[in-house]
Motif scaffolding. Structure first.
Motif, PDB file in Angstrom:
ATOM      1  N   GLY A 233       0.808  -1.203   0.000  1.00 22.15           N
ATOM      2  CA  GLY A 233       0.000   0.000   0.000  1.00 22.15           C
ATOM      3  C   GLY A 233       0.841   1.254   0.000  1.00 22.15           C
ATOM      4  O   GLY A 233       2.080   1.212  -0.041  1.00 22.15           O
ATOM      5  N   LYS A 234       0.173   2.401   0.074  1.00 28.02           N
ATOM      6  CA  LYS A 234       0.876   3.677   0.121  1.00 28.02           C
ATOM      7  C   LYS A 234       1.641   3.790   1.445  1.00 28.02           C
ATOM      8  O   LYS A 234       1.084   3.570   2.515  1.00 28.02           O
ATOM      9  CB  LYS A 234      -0.114   4.832  -0.003  1.00 28.02           C
ATOM     10  N   GLY A 235       2.912   4.135   1.350  1.00 28.45           N
ATOM     11  CA  GLY A 235       3.723   4.239   2.549  1.00 28.45           C
ATOM     12  C   GLY A 235       4.193   2.911   3.100  1.00 28.45           C
ATOM     13  O   GLY A 235       4.793   2.862   4.177  1.00 28.45           O
ATOM     14  N   GLU A 236       3.954   1.836   2.358  1.00 29.08           N
ATOM     15  CA  GLU A 236       4.437   0.509   2.734  1.00 29.08           C
ATOM     16  C   GLU A 236       5.504   0.074   1.737  1.00 29.08           C
ATOM     17  O   GLU A 236       5.509   0.520   0.585  1.00 29.08           O
ATOM     18  CB  GLU A 236       3.291  -0.500   2.768  1.00 29.08           C
ATOM     19  N   PHE A 237       6.392  -0.805   2.181  1.00 27.77           N
ATOM     20  CA  PHE A 237       7.508  -1.226   1.341  1.00 27.77           C
ATOM     21  C   PHE A 237       7.699  -2.738   1.419  1.00 27.77           C
ATOM     22  O   PHE A 237       7.310  -3.373   2.398  1.00 27.77           O
ATOM     23  CB  PHE A 237       8.809  -0.548   1.787  1.00 27.77           C
ATOM     24  N   HIS A 238       8.317  -3.269   0.383  1.00 24.36           N
ATOM     25  CA  HIS A 238       8.736  -4.674   0.395  1.00 24.36           C
ATOM     26  C   HIS A 238      10.142  -4.729  -0.189  1.00 24.36           C
ATOM     27  O   HIS A 238      10.320  -4.586  -1.391  1.00 24.36           O
ATOM     28  CB  HIS A 238       7.772  -5.538  -0.415  1.00 24.36           C
ATOM     29  N   PHE A 239      11.112  -4.902   0.689  1.00 24.71           N
ATOM     30  CA  PHE A 239      12.524  -4.870   0.341  1.00 24.71           C
ATOM     31  C   PHE A 239      12.932  -3.508  -0.241  1.00 24.71           C
ATOM     32  O   PHE A 239      13.327  -3.409  -1.395  1.00 24.71           O
ATOM     33  CB  PHE A 239      12.892  -6.001  -0.614  1.00 24.71           C
ATOM     34  N   ASN A 256      12.277  -3.695  -4.280  1.00 22.82           N
ATOM     35  CA  ASN A 256      12.648  -4.861  -5.067  1.00 22.82           C
ATOM     36  C   ASN A 256      11.486  -5.832  -5.239  1.00 22.82           C
ATOM     37  O   ASN A 256      11.223  -6.302  -6.351  1.00 22.82           O
ATOM     38  CB  ASN A 256      13.838  -5.558  -4.404  1.00 22.82           C
ATOM     39  N   LYS A 257      10.800  -6.143  -4.171  1.00 23.53           N
ATOM     40  CA  LYS A 257       9.736  -7.146  -4.242  1.00 23.53           C
ATOM     41  C   LYS A 257       8.432  -6.600  -4.815  1.00 23.53           C
ATOM     42  O   LYS A 257       7.635  -7.348  -5.388  1.00 23.53           O
ATOM     43  CB  LYS A 257       9.481  -7.731  -2.847  1.00 23.53           C
ATOM     44  N   PRO A 282      13.568  -3.374  -8.989  1.00 24.28           N
ATOM     45  CA  PRO A 282      14.546  -2.273  -8.909  1.00 24.28           C
ATOM     46  C   PRO A 282      15.344  -2.345  -7.611  1.00 24.28           C
ATOM     47  O   PRO A 282      14.797  -2.717  -6.562  1.00 24.28           O
ATOM     48  CB  PRO A 282      13.666  -1.025  -8.962  1.00 24.28           C
ATOM     49  N   VAL A 283      16.619  -1.978  -7.691  1.00 24.12           N
ATOM     50  CA  VAL A 283      17.485  -2.063  -6.502  1.00 24.12           C
ATOM     51  C   VAL A 283      18.272  -0.785  -6.225  1.00 24.12           C
ATOM     52  O   VAL A 283      18.764  -0.592  -5.115  1.00 24.12           O
ATOM     53  CB  VAL A 283      18.470  -3.246  -6.622  1.00 24.12           C
ATOM     54  N   ASP A 284      18.431   0.085  -7.218  1.00 22.37           N
ATOM     55  CA  ASP A 284      19.239   1.280  -6.999  1.00 22.37           C
ATOM     56  C   ASP A 284      18.776   2.388  -7.940  1.00 22.37           C
ATOM     57  O   ASP A 284      18.282   2.116  -9.053  1.00 22.37           O
ATOM     58  CB  ASP A 284      20.717   0.978  -7.239  1.00 22.37           C
ATOM     59  N   LEU A 295      18.468   0.914 -11.679  1.00 22.56           N
ATOM     60  CA  LEU A 295      19.065  -0.406 -11.875  1.00 22.56           C
ATOM     61  C   LEU A 295      18.064  -1.460 -11.435  1.00 22.56           C
ATOM     62  O   LEU A 295      17.526  -1.395 -10.323  1.00 22.56           O
ATOM     63  CB  LEU A 295      20.354  -0.522 -11.058  1.00 22.56           C
ATOM     64  N   CYS A 296      17.807  -2.438 -12.312  1.00 21.63           N
ATOM     65  CA  CYS A 296      16.864  -3.508 -12.011  1.00 21.63           C
ATOM     66  C   CYS A 296      17.593  -4.843 -11.930  1.00 21.63           C
ATOM     67  O   CYS A 296      18.368  -5.202 -12.825  1.00 21.63           O
ATOM     68  CB  CYS A 296      15.766  -3.577 -13.071  1.00 21.63           C
ATOM     69  N   TYR A 297      17.339  -5.550 -10.843  1.00 23.01           N
ATOM     70  CA  TYR A 297      17.969  -6.843 -10.594  1.00 23.01           C
ATOM     71  C   TYR A 297      17.080  -7.929 -11.189  1.00 23.01           C
ATOM     72  O   TYR A 297      16.252  -8.530 -10.529  1.00 23.01           O
ATOM     73  CB  TYR A 297      18.159  -7.028  -9.092  1.00 23.01           C
ATOM     74  N   ASN A 298      17.258  -8.137 -12.468  1.00 23.17           N
ATOM     75  CA  ASN A 298      16.434  -9.094 -13.194  1.00 23.17           C
ATOM     76  C   ASN A 298      17.360  -9.841 -14.144  1.00 23.17           C
ATOM     77  O   ASN A 298      18.567  -9.638 -14.151  1.00 23.17           O
ATOM     78  CB  ASN A 298      15.313  -8.370 -13.956  1.00 23.17           C
TER      79      ASN A 298
END
Length: 396
Positions: A233-239, A256-257, A282-284, A295-298
């Protein structure tokens, strides 16, 4: 300005960039000198006008004082009110002029400050990666002590002081550019700090395990606030990974997730998301003028380019050279990628061409075991963190 490339060396891919910088700097010097003459002429005009106002006021005040000292009979035949009216108008004119001068002086000071920043930026040196074989500084043995590393990740560099901020397990550690330990902070709030971003007033840290972003005071490292939890959600993160702060104070957090970028204001209030079909894991994030690089870690790993509003522009680099979680841009916008599969630093130009590599696998100086955080400095240094049990922080 000394030439960046040794004339005796063979032609290097960065020669053209070096010549462009030197040519642009020469033009800038001429522009600055021209503007300097203009500003001094303008200032001299102000000085002359101000001196004229001041002289008129002094003379009028003297005339008035002389008239008041005359006898009563003489005063009856002289219209003092006209002199007083003139003095009043001169006082108002002088006050108005002083205010106008203060405003214009402030504008001039701002312009001088901007010119100084432009000159400083033009003096930045493109690193000569071909000679970066051994680091000039290598510090940070493996351990849990305050000056040791137990999993260094993100890096931030403070140009003014030369301080290096490194996210380690459960804290942020600070070193000088000569490798001396200075301080650490965040051990009471951080679990797995990852990304670090600095601006003039604050330090922002992303914590991957807590799925949160934390804010610290810049000058004393005091913890101020924290936001976020795991979610979509808004203001929530996953990695949340390596974060970036824009000049207006907005934070850009690659998740990232969640395969998106969250944007927060300087007080950690949620503003919006950037989502795009190309933004996968995305990681950076890095900024260059009005562009944003992601930068995408894919598979394959890619570096994409956006504008600040989130409009997708193009894919800059697509490579299958192994896993990477951090990258940076140098002053010529070459792209440096820390690759922890090959244990090397890869240097690409913006055309996506690999121009140089640095390092190899190992635990000695100039060697890496999973390089992570990476940054270049204005004095052409390259700083890398890695899970190297001998040297967690190396400066080339």
């Amino acid at each position: 300005m000394a030439s960046i490339i040794d004339e005796n060396q063979n032609c290097h891919p960065l020669d053209k960039v070096a010549k462009q910088i030197e040519g642009a700097f020469d033009k800038l010097v001429q522009l600055v000198l021209s503007r300097k003459i203009s500003l001094l002429t303008e200032l001299n005009d102000y000085r002359n006008e101000y001196d004229k106002f001041t002289a008129d006021m002094l003379q009028t005040e003297k005339n008035l004082e002389v008239m008041k000292q005359k006898t009563a009979d003489t005063l009856q035949t002289i219209n003092i009110s006209e002199i007083e009216e003139k003095l009043h108008k001169l006082t108002l004119s002088t006050t108005s002029f002083e205010l106008d001068f203060q405003i214009n002086s402030h504008i001039i000071e701002q312009e001088i400050s901007k010119l100084g920043k432009i000159i400083k930026a033009s003096e930045l040196i493109v690193p000569n990666y071909s000679v970066m074989k051994m680091p000039v500084v290598a510090v940070g043995k493996e351990g849990s002590g305050r000056d040791e590393f137990d999993g260094p990740r993100g890096i931030a560099y403070e140009e003014g002081s030369g301080l290096i901020f490194v996210s380690d397990n459960s804290s942020i550690k600070i070193f000088t550019s000569s490798g001396e330990f200075v301080n650490d902070f965040g051990s009471n709030e951080l679990v797995n700090p990852w990304g670090i971003a600095l601006n003039e007033s604050y330090i922002y840290v992303s914590d991957r395990n807590q799925c949160s972003v934390l804010k610290y005071q810049r000058f004393n490292y005091k913890f101020l606030m924290k936001t976020g939890q795991e979610g979509s959600g808004k203001g929530e993160f996953h990695f949340p990974m390596q974060i970036a702060v824009r000049t207006d104070g907005c934070l850009f957090i690659p998740e990232n997730k969640n395969s998106r970028i969250s944007i927060l204001d300087s007080e950690l209030n949620f503003e919006r998301f950037i989502s795009h079909e190309s933004v996968i894991k995305p990681v950076d994030i890095k900024f260059a003028k009005d562009k944003m690089f992601v930068l995408c870690y894919n598979i394959p790993e890619k570096v994409h380019q956006f504008n600040f509003t989130g409009d997708y522009l193009k894919c800059v680099i697509a490579y299958g050279g192994g896993a990477t979680l951090f990258f940076c841009l140098d002053v010529a916008n070459n792209i440096l990628i820390s690759n922890w599969t090959t244990n090397t630093i890869l240097i690409y130009n913006q055309a996506g061409v690999l121009v140089c590599t640095i390092g190899k696998v190992g635990h000695g100086k100039g060697e890496f075991s999973r390089p992570y955080g990476i940054v270049t400095t204005s004095n052409a240094r390259l700083i890398v963190s890695s899970n190297n049990n001998n040297y967690g922080l190396q400066i080339f």
